[in-house]
Every structure is written in structure tokens, then in C-alpha cells.
Motif scaffolding. Structure first.
Motif, short mmCIF file in Angstrom:
data_model
loop_
_atom_site.label_atom_id
_atom_site.label_comp_id
_atom_site.label_asym_id
_atom_site.label_seq_id
_atom_site.Cartn_x
_atom_site.Cartn_y
_atom_site.Cartn_z
N ASN A 361 24.26 37.57 23.24
CA ASN A 361 24.14 38.02 21.85
C ASN A 361 25.39 37.67 20.88
N LEU A 362 26.59 37.84 21.85
CA LEU A 362 27.84 37.65 21.30
C LEU A 362 28.02 36.19 21.02
N VAL A 363 27.58 35.06 22.07
CA VAL A 363 27.67 33.88 21.85
C VAL A 363 26.67 33.33 20.94
N ARG A 364 25.71 33.89 20.84
CA ARG A 364 24.57 33.30 19.73
C ARG A 364 25.13 33.67 18.31
N ASN A 365 25.82 34.98 18.24
CA ASN A 365 26.30 35.08 16.72
C ASN A 365 27.43 34.21 16.58
N ALA A 366 28.24 34.04 17.57
CA ALA A 366 29.28 33.00 17.33
C ALA A 366 28.72 31.64 16.75
N ARG A 367 27.82 30.98 17.65
CA ARG A 367 27.20 29.80 17.49
C ARG A 367 26.56 29.89 15.85
N GLN A 368 25.70 30.78 15.60
CA GLN A 368 25.33 30.84 14.26
C GLN A 368 26.24 30.89 13.04
N ALA A 369 27.39 31.60 13.29
CA ALA A 369 28.44 31.79 12.37
C ALA A 369 29.15 30.23 11.90
N ILE A 370 29.34 29.36 13.10
CA ILE A 370 29.88 28.25 13.16
C ILE A 370 29.02 27.13 12.46
N GLU A 371 27.62 27.40 13.06
CA GLU A 371 26.79 26.50 12.48
C GLU A 371 26.49 26.63 10.90
N ALA A 372 26.63 27.90 10.34
CA ALA A 372 26.51 28.06 8.89
C ALA A 372 27.29 27.27 8.12
N THR A 373 28.76 27.22 8.77
CA THR A 373 29.81 26.34 7.95
C THR A 373 29.51 24.86 7.87
N GLY A 374 28.81 24.39 8.91
CA GLY A 374 28.58 22.88 8.53
C GLY A 374 29.69 22.27 9.35
N ARG A 375 30.47 22.75 9.85
CA ARG A 375 31.77 22.00 10.31
C ARG A 375 31.61 22.37 11.97
N PRO A 376 32.25 21.42 12.85
CA PRO A 376 32.37 21.50 14.27
C PRO A 376 33.24 22.80 14.70
#
Length: 468
Positions: A361-376
Motif C-alpha cells: 500500500n505504501l509503495v503503491r501510493n508513492a508510485r502513483q504520486a510520482i507517476e501523477a507528476t510525469g517526472r522521474p
């Protein structure tokens, strides 16, 4: 009983305080009546003395007795100057009991003397000294009986008490009516709203609309409205959660059957001659097994509580690697960097399935938050221990949590940080960690990223209680 009601008690208090006020008025009134009575006797005595002076002190004894009788006194002494005194006299029935000088009497002295007259029933002779009317001399002195004075004072006191009783009754009735209209009626209306709301708290139409004219009553109505609004919302959410639980149970039942079939096919894939398929098959079987177990436990919040953790020793680095591998498959290549900072030999005591869910859950939330920015971006998972706890940190370089998500971070359906999210992930994770006797806390969240920390206790007693 009437006296136990607010109206009855207020009525009794009104009567008591009005009577107390009348008593405070009664004493000065009696004292003033006595003073006026004595001044009137002095004035009449002065007139009788002036009549004697007009005849050059040549009057008969019968006329003198008539003058004294009309004045209501036994003796009169009028001192006009230091050399001359005019005297009217008659025999005294008894010796002079006391002398009262009205020229220098204070209000307290007058009240005390008036009460003394009322208290003593026997007839006494007293001497009274005062100033002559129209400055017709230096002083005037008379002797009188107290019986007529006392009788007049009692008659006046009875009239005052009767008037006080009437005033008290009228005042009490008016205040009683005013209290019922201004206070009791709004309170009863408030109680009526509370009773009606208690019969159906889910019905928003029964929430009170503040209408009180009295400030305190209106504030109470506003506070009640706020409480009812919150309670109605909580009950509706509880009903939705109950409906969700039923729906999840049904979906879980059917999904478990589907996943069981998928597991059978995955077992056959392990016998494939393709090396890539053979390597991926065990991981696919493991993922399907977790999904089946998850369905069998009816997911979080589908039931009232999560099952107790099954504690076992496990290597944290292997579990973290498995979580990262699952999330790498879901991420786009080149956009995310995963960093692991866990010692290879670090073992902890926890439920591997539940801890896997929390980290996922924690890693998935972090991944989705980063992907939403469109930046690495970067996601780092670190672990360690101290004397009392094992700790696991999950941090990212995402945009941080919005303010709304921070306010209800671990509350189901309210802590969602992204559009379309339900806020269940962190709520489930926090519940699972509490089941271990530990805590899930937000360390920081800003424009540089977000970091959570998991703390699991080492104490055997805490772990055993959490596992029950």
C-alpha cells in the motif's frame, strides 16, 4: 411534581426573593411611620403650647387637659430661649421609661427603636425630644404612652404586609408566565426536537433548525444541530460501510473461485519448457495465493475487524524485495528508481502476508504520486532496529500529500490523496500495524516528498496481546 420543574422552582425563588425585598422595604417603612407619628405628636403639642402662650398662660385646668388630650401627650415643654419655658402638664401614669431625641437619630437608630416598640407589648411612658416647627424655639419635649403608638404601628405593618403579599403574588405570576414563554417553551421545543431525532437519527429532515430568540437557547440549538449533522453523517457512512461489507463478501466469494482456477493454470505453467515462463510462474502462483487469502479474509473493512496476525520470524530484506518486484512490474520503465536500505540478515517477527499488504500500500501510493507528476522519482525502503522496536521507513520524492489528505490520513473514505481514491489503503495499513501492537506514522510530507515509518515492538508481551 410541579416543584421539581424549572417553572415551579423559578416561581418559588421569585416569591422568596420578592418577600425578601419587601422585608428590606418593610423595616425602613415602619421606622419612618414611627418617626412621623412622633413628629405629629410634637407638632400638636407645639400648637397646644402656642395656645397657652396666646392666653398669657391663663387657662383653666379643664382646657389644659383638653389641649393635652388632643395632642395625645401628658406633658409639653417648649423652650423658646434660655430664660423662658412654657409647660403644659398632667399626671403621669408611670415613670418615664426612656427618652428618644429625634434631632440626632440615625436611620439604624430609628429602625432599632421601631422594632423595640413592636417587640414590647406593655404600655410605657416615654419622653420624646425634637425641633419645633417653623423654628419656633430651641426644642420641644413631650411625654407620651407607647400603647397607641404600638397599635398604630401594627395596623400600618399589617397593611404593608398585605400589600407586599399582593405585589409578590402578581410579580411571581408575571415572572412565571414570562419564564414559561421565554425559557421553558424553547427548552421543551428543544427536547421535542431531540426526542424526534432520536427516533430516526438517519433522517436528515429531523435535524433541528435554530429558531430560538434567547441567545443561550439559540446557541444550544446550534450546538445540537452540529452534533446531529455529524451523527447523521456518521450513521450514513456506517450504513455505506455495512453495504460495502456485504458487497465485498459477495465479490470475494466469486473472485476466490476465479482465482483458484487461475492458480491451477499457474501451477501448470511451472512445468513449461520456456525458462522465462518457468521463472515467472512461482511469482504468479505466490501473487494468486495472496489474492485468494485476501478474498478468504473478506478484505479489510468488509468485516468488522482484521484477523489477528500470525507472527513468525522473517527476513525483512526478502519481503521488501518481493514488494519492489511487484511494483516494478506495474511501473513504466525508466520513471522510477527503487532503493533498498535493509541489512541482509535483519529478521523481524510479524505476519508476512499483512506486512506485505502494508508495504505494498505504501509503495503503491508513492508510485502513483510520482507517476501523477510525469517526472522521474525515487522510492526508498529502509529498515533497522533498536532495543525496543523494529522500524521500516518508506519514503519517496513525490509532490507530497494535499492538505485534505493530511487531516484524515488514516480515516477510511476520507483520506484519499488522489482523484478516484477511496482512502482505504492507509486506513487498512494503520489497522494492520496496530494489530501487531505497533504504529504507522507520517514523518514528513512536503514538496520534496513523503515519508512514513512503521514501528513494530520487540516485547513478547506486546506481540502476544496484539496477536490475540
Amino acid at each position: 411534581m410541579f416543584l421539581n420543574s424549572l417553572s415551579g422552582r423559578f416561581l418559588m425563588l421569585t416569591v422568596v426573593f420578592v418577600m425578601l425585598a419587601e422585608v428590606l422595604i418593610f423595616l425602613p417603612s415602619i421606622a419612618r411611620f414611627r418617626e412621623d407619628y412622633l413628629l405629629l405628636r410634637l407638632e400638636r403639642a407645639q400648637i397646644a403650647s402656642l395656645a397657652l402662650l396666646a392666653t398669657d398662660e391663663m387657662i383653666s385646668e379643664d382646657l389644659e387637659r383638653e389641649l393635652l388630650s388632643n395632642a395625645g401627650v401628658f406633658n409639653v415643654v417648649l423652650r423658646r430661649d434660655e430664660m423662658r419655658q412654657l409647660v403644659l402638664s398632667s399626671p403621669l401614669p408611670s415613670p418615664v421609661h426612656a427618652t428618644y431625641d429625634l434631632r440626632a437619630a440615625s436611620p439604624l437608630d430609628l429602625i432599632r427603636d421601631a422594632l423595640d416598640v413592636l417587640r414590647k407589648r406593655e404600655n410605657r411612658v416615654i419622653r420624646v425630644i425634637g425641633n419645633p416647627v417653623q423654628a419656633a424655639g430651641l426644642l420641644i419635649e413631650v411625654t407620651i404612652e407607647t400603647a397607641p403608638l404600638r397599635a398604630n404601628m401594627i395596623e400600618y405593618a399589617l397593611r404593608i404586609l398585605a400589600l407586599s403579599a399582593i405585589i409578590s403574588a402578581v410579580t411571581a405570576i408575571l415572572l412565571f408566565v414570562a419564564v414559561r414563554v421565554l425559557l421553558v417553551a424553547p427548552i421543551r421545543r428543544l427536547v421535542g426536537h431531540m426526542t424526534a431525532y432520536a427516533e430516526a437519527p438517519e433522517d436528515a429532515r429531523r435535524i433541528i433548525e435554530p429558531s430560538g430568540g434567547v441567545t443561550e437557547v439559540r446557541e444550544a440549538e446550534q450546538a445540537l444541530r452540529s452534533l446531529q449533522t455529524q451523527l447523521t453523517g456518521a450513521l450514513r457512512q456506517k450504513e455505506r460501510l455495512a453495504q460495502l461489507g456485504g458487497a465485498v463478501a459477495k465479490v470475494s466469494h466469486d473472485l476466490r473461485n476465479i482465482l483458484t482456477t487461475a492458480t491451477l493454470f499457474a501451477d501448470r505453467m511451472e512445468r513449461s519448457n520456456d525458462p522465462a515462463v518457468a521463472r515467472a510462474a512461482p511469482k504468479l502462483v505466490g501473487s494468486l495465493s495472496r489474492a485468494v487469502n485476501l478474498c478468504e479474509s473478506t478484505l479489510a473493512f468488509g468485516r468488522a475487524e482484521e484477523p489477528a496476525p500470525r507472527l513468525e520470524r522473517l527476513f525483512l530484506r526478502l519481503l521488501v524485495a518481493e514488494v519492489i518486484e511487484s511494483e516494478q512490474l506495474a511501473s513504466r520503465e525508466g520513471e522510477l528508481t527503487f532503493i533498498t536500505d535493509v541489512a541482509p540478515g535483519l529478521t523481524i517477527r510479524a505476519d508476512s502476508e499483512q506486512l506485505f499488504r502494508v508495504l505494498s500500500n505504501l509503495v503503491r501510493n508513492a508510485r502513483q504520486a510520482i507517476e501523477a507528476t510525469g517526472r522521474p522519482g525515487t522510492i526508498e525502503i529502509g529498515g533497522g532496529e533498536d532495543e525496543e522496536t523494529w522500524w521500516i521507513r518508506v519514503g519517496d520524492t513525490g509532490p507530497g500529500l494535499p492538505e485534505k489528505a493530511r487531516e484524515h490520513l488514516f480515516t477510511a473514505f476520507q483520506g484519499g490523496a488522489r482523484k478516484g481514491g477511496f482512502g482505504l489503503g492507509l486506513a487498512i495499513s494503520a489497522e494492520l500495524i496496530r494489530g501487531h501492537g505497533g504504529r504507522l506514522d507520517l514523518v514528513r510530507t512536503d514538496e520534496d516528498g513523503t515519508e512514513f515509518i512503521i514501528r513494530l515492538p520487540k516485547a513478547a508481551a506486546v506481540l502476544e496481546v496484539a496477536a490475540q
